[in-house]
Design an enzyme around this catalytic site. Structure first.
Site, PDB file in Angstrom:
ATOM      1  N   GLU A  81       4.873   3.465 -15.823  1.00 19.69           N
ATOM      2  CA  GLU A  81       3.812   4.408 -15.450  1.00 19.69           C
ATOM      3  C   GLU A  81       3.830   5.653 -16.328  1.00 19.69           C
ATOM      4  O   GLU A  81       2.784   6.086 -16.841  1.00 19.69           O
ATOM      5  CB  GLU A  81       3.966   4.796 -13.971  1.00 19.69           C
ATOM      6  CG  GLU A  81       3.615   3.673 -13.019  1.00 19.69           C
ATOM      7  CD  GLU A  81       3.993   3.975 -11.582  1.00 19.69           C
ATOM      8  OE1 GLU A  81       3.382   3.369 -10.681  1.00 19.69           O
ATOM      9  OE2 GLU A  81       4.899   4.807 -11.338  1.00 19.69           O
ATOM     10  N   CYS A  98       7.484  11.366  -2.429  1.00 20.46           N
ATOM     11  CA  CYS A  98       6.110  10.905  -2.676  1.00 20.46           C
ATOM     12  C   CYS A  98       5.163  12.068  -2.922  1.00 20.46           C
ATOM     13  O   CYS A  98       4.403  12.075  -3.884  1.00 20.46           O
ATOM     14  CB  CYS A  98       5.621  10.069  -1.499  1.00 20.46           C
ATOM     15  SG  CYS A  98       3.944   9.446  -1.737  1.00 20.46           S
ATOM     16  N   LYS A 136       2.212  11.949  -9.575  1.00 21.38           N
ATOM     17  CA  LYS A 136       2.164  10.966 -10.652  1.00 21.38           C
ATOM     18  C   LYS A 136       0.765  10.392 -10.796  1.00 21.38           C
ATOM     19  O   LYS A 136       0.252  10.240 -11.910  1.00 21.38           O
ATOM     20  CB  LYS A 136       3.150   9.842 -10.369  1.00 21.38           C
ATOM     21  CG  LYS A 136       3.056   8.662 -11.318  1.00 21.38           C
ATOM     22  CD  LYS A 136       3.753   7.456 -10.728  1.00 21.38           C
ATOM     23  CE  LYS A 136       3.031   6.954  -9.490  1.00 21.38           C
ATOM     24  NZ  LYS A 136       3.774   5.894  -8.782  1.00 21.38           N
ATOM     25  N   TYR A 182       8.912   0.300 -12.787  1.00 22.60           N
ATOM     26  CA  TYR A 182       7.563   0.836 -12.590  1.00 22.60           C
ATOM     27  C   TYR A 182       7.449   2.307 -12.977  1.00 22.60           C
ATOM     28  O   TYR A 182       6.432   2.728 -13.529  1.00 22.60           O
ATOM     29  CB  TYR A 182       7.098   0.595 -11.150  1.00 22.60           C
ATOM     30  CG  TYR A 182       7.774   1.445 -10.100  1.00 22.60           C
ATOM     31  CD1 TYR A 182       7.232   2.648  -9.680  1.00 22.60           C
ATOM     32  CD2 TYR A 182       8.968   1.023  -9.504  1.00 22.60           C
ATOM     33  CE1 TYR A 182       7.848   3.414  -8.707  1.00 22.60           C
ATOM     34  CE2 TYR A 182       9.588   1.783  -8.536  1.00 22.60           C
ATOM     35  CZ  TYR A 182       9.029   2.981  -8.144  1.00 22.60           C
ATOM     36  OH  TYR A 182       9.652   3.743  -7.189  1.00 22.60           O
ATOM     37  N   CYS A 201       4.776   9.714  -6.077  1.00 22.69           N
ATOM     38  CA  CYS A 201       3.526   8.970  -6.243  1.00 22.69           C
ATOM     39  C   CYS A 201       2.279   9.842  -6.256  1.00 22.69           C
ATOM     40  O   CYS A 201       1.334   9.542  -6.999  1.00 22.69           O
ATOM     41  CB  CYS A 201       3.413   7.877  -5.187  1.00 22.69           C
ATOM     42  SG  CYS A 201       4.042   8.282  -3.562  1.00 22.69           S
ATOM     43  N   GLU A 228     -14.933  -9.869  -7.243  1.00 23.90           N
ATOM     44  CA  GLU A 228     -15.563 -11.137  -6.876  1.00 23.90           C
ATOM     45  C   GLU A 228     -14.810 -12.343  -7.441  1.00 23.90           C
ATOM     46  O   GLU A 228     -14.896 -13.447  -6.904  1.00 23.90           O
ATOM     47  CB  GLU A 228     -17.016 -11.170  -7.345  1.00 23.90           C
ATOM     48  CG  GLU A 228     -17.196 -11.241  -8.852  1.00 23.90           C
ATOM     49  CD  GLU A 228     -18.670 -11.328  -9.248  1.00 23.90           C
ATOM     50  OE1 GLU A 228     -19.316 -12.332  -8.888  1.00 23.90           O
ATOM     51  OE2 GLU A 228     -19.158 -10.385  -9.910  1.00 23.90           O
ATOM     52  N   HIS A 281     -21.458  -9.169  -6.259  1.00 25.52           N
ATOM     53  CA  HIS A 281     -21.742  -9.207  -7.692  1.00 25.52           C
ATOM     54  C   HIS A 281     -22.585  -8.007  -8.125  1.00 25.52           C
ATOM     55  O   HIS A 281     -23.466  -7.580  -7.385  1.00 25.52           O
ATOM     56  CB  HIS A 281     -22.496 -10.499  -8.007  1.00 25.52           C
ATOM     57  CG  HIS A 281     -22.789 -10.698  -9.461  1.00 25.52           C
ATOM     58  ND1 HIS A 281     -21.806 -11.036 -10.370  1.00 25.52           N
ATOM     59  CD2 HIS A 281     -23.949 -10.578 -10.154  1.00 25.52           C
ATOM     60  CE1 HIS A 281     -22.348 -11.133 -11.569  1.00 25.52           C
ATOM     61  NE2 HIS A 281     -23.645 -10.861 -11.469  1.00 25.52           N
TER      62      HIS A 281
END
Length: 460
Positions: free
Chosen positions: A183, A43, A51, A179, A48, A443, A438
């Site tokens: 990616e 990682c 990356k 993935y 990750c 939302e 908002h």
């Protein structure tokens, strides 16, 4: 006095191993940790973290273009790969140092070398040739890239190599539809490379919700990525101007870089697990019970090497559960259900809970789907076609939320909070009673309407 050199020896200084080693040392246990690469594991060092920095780098290109619609007049903009590459590696080195320091400051001894089993309580340190003994041993060696055995495979790179390229290629062919492939296709395309992604299946991201799979396929196209389906590579040939990749459908693609993102396997090769009586699955994963204990009573394993839920935060939680079980007198089995996760495509994906096929398989017709598809304010003004997709899956009279799937900017940040809701078993009514913030993308999750009647997804 113990008959062993260490109370606990951890093989692998990734996220799970470091957490377990540090906590054990804090409890006063004598802890050793062996790591043949840099502390921090996949990682931090080659996964990750670096990356995501590359994803940020790729996103800036699009943001600069979009900025013109927001009134910014930009001239002479160019991208320099060595600057991004070196900045990322500097940060990786800093983080790796922190991981090492965390262990050492808490009293653990770190060995910067490979460890292999001699027997259930003995390990050989391969560089020094020394042997050490331990009462308990924790295997936390993670995973490694897997590539098919085809002619010329030596010319391809894998994800481990992608972060330190000497130069950025003009053309890239990425093999895979998972993935990592998705990616990096987004990264290379965002950095200006002509990118082709080739997958043996008919849809990207196998295992994800079918509608998310369709959405990410469209997003790759929006990013300028050429996608080719139902084809597998058969050979890679080096030429004077780069490489030619041949496929089983008879097609060929010329490229400057071949990136194999064809999967990962548990990193157990050569660990000597047979010597320790540790059983493994066909794919090399260490077999464990719900408490992460292997077939050998004093040996445990956590993280990707067990091939349960292969995510960094899960490895950390498994490491904590191991400490509670073995040293704190509190048997703890980490719950692997409803774990939220993200895929850093461009835009990214956030998911938690069941896919629609999984929900229908378990609950039959007692499933209701809510969804929406819209352009964000930012994309409207930037005149970009990319839309956000949100999908919420419920079941039962109370309409308990059992799955949420989002593709769009900030979806990884949004899904972290929504993961709490799904884990807590909240209902659609409780979502509806929550006031919207908002104007935000998030939302929409509390204002979702049922999907169009008779609309179903096709699983391929």
């Amino acid at each position: 006095m113990s008959d062993y050199d260490f109370d606990l020896f951890v093989i692998g200084a990734g996220s799970g191993g470091v957490r377990a080693g540090r906590l054990a040392a804090q409890l006063g246990k004598k802890v050793g940790v062996a790591e043949e690469s840099l502390p921090g594991g996949t990682c931090v060092v080659r996964g990750c973290v670096p990356k995501k920095y590359l994803v940020y780098g790729a996103d800036f290109g699009g943001a600069i273009k979009d900025a013109q619609k927001f009134g910014w007049n930009l001239k002479d903009v160019n991208f320099d790969w060595p600057t991004l590459r070196d900045s990322v590696q500097t940060e990786v080195s800093r983080l790796s140092g922190i991981y090492s320091t965390l262990l050492e400051k808490n009293g653990a001894k770190v060995f910067r070398e490979r460890a292999e089993f001699v027997d259930a309580h003995t390990l050989k340190l391969c560089d020094s040739g020394k042997t050490v003994t331990a009462e308990k041993i924790l295997i936390a060696t993670g995973g490694r890239p897997w590539v098919p055995e085809i002619t010329g495979i030596e010319h391809a790179i894998v994800s481990d190599d992608a972060f330190t390229l000497d130069e950025l290629p003009e053309r890239v062919v990425i093999i895979g539809g998972g993935y990592i492939a998705c990616e990096f296709a987004g990264i290379y395309a965002g950095l200006g490379c002509k990118t082709t992604q080739v997958y043996r299946g008919g849809r990207l991201l196998r295992g994800f919700d079918p509608e998310i799979r369709d959405e990410v396929g469209a997003a790759q196209e929006h990013n300028g990525i050429t996608t080719k389906f139902n084809a597998s590579p058969t050979a890679i040939k080096k030429t004077g101007g780069g490489y030619i990749v041949s496929f089983d459908d008879g097609s060929k693609i010329g490229t400057d870089l071949v990136f194999m993102a064809t999967g990962r396997k548990p990193n157990t090769n050569g660990l000597g697990l047979d010597n320790a009586g540790v059983k493994i699955a066909e794919n090399g994963a260490v077999k464990v019970d719900k408490y992460s204990k292997t077939s050998q009573s004093n040996i445990y394993a956590v993280g990707d090497v067990t091939d349960r839920v292969n995510l960094t935060p899960v490895a950390i939680r498994e490491g904590v559960a191991f400490i509670d079980t073995v040293y704190n007198g509190k048997k703890t089995a980490y719950d692997h259900t409803n774990v939220a996760s993200a895929v850093f495509t461009r835009p990214p994906i956030g998911v938690v809970g069941m896919t629609e096929p999984e929900a229908r398989e378990k609950h039959g017709d007692d499933v209701t789907i809510y969804s929406t598809h819209f352009r964000t304010m930012k994309n409207v003004l930037a005149d970009k076609p990319q839309k956000v997709f949100m999908k919420l899956i419920t079941t039962g009279k109370k309409e308990t939320v059992i799955g949420i799937h989002i593709l769009g900017d900030d979806s990884p940040e949004i899904i972290q909070a929504l993961g709490i809701c799904v884990k807590a078993g909240l209902s659609k009514e409780e979502f509806d009673l929550t006031c919207a913030v908002h104007p935000t993308t998030a939302e929409e999750i509390v204002t979702l309407k049922p999907r169009e009647p008779n609309k179903t997804t096709v699983v391929t």
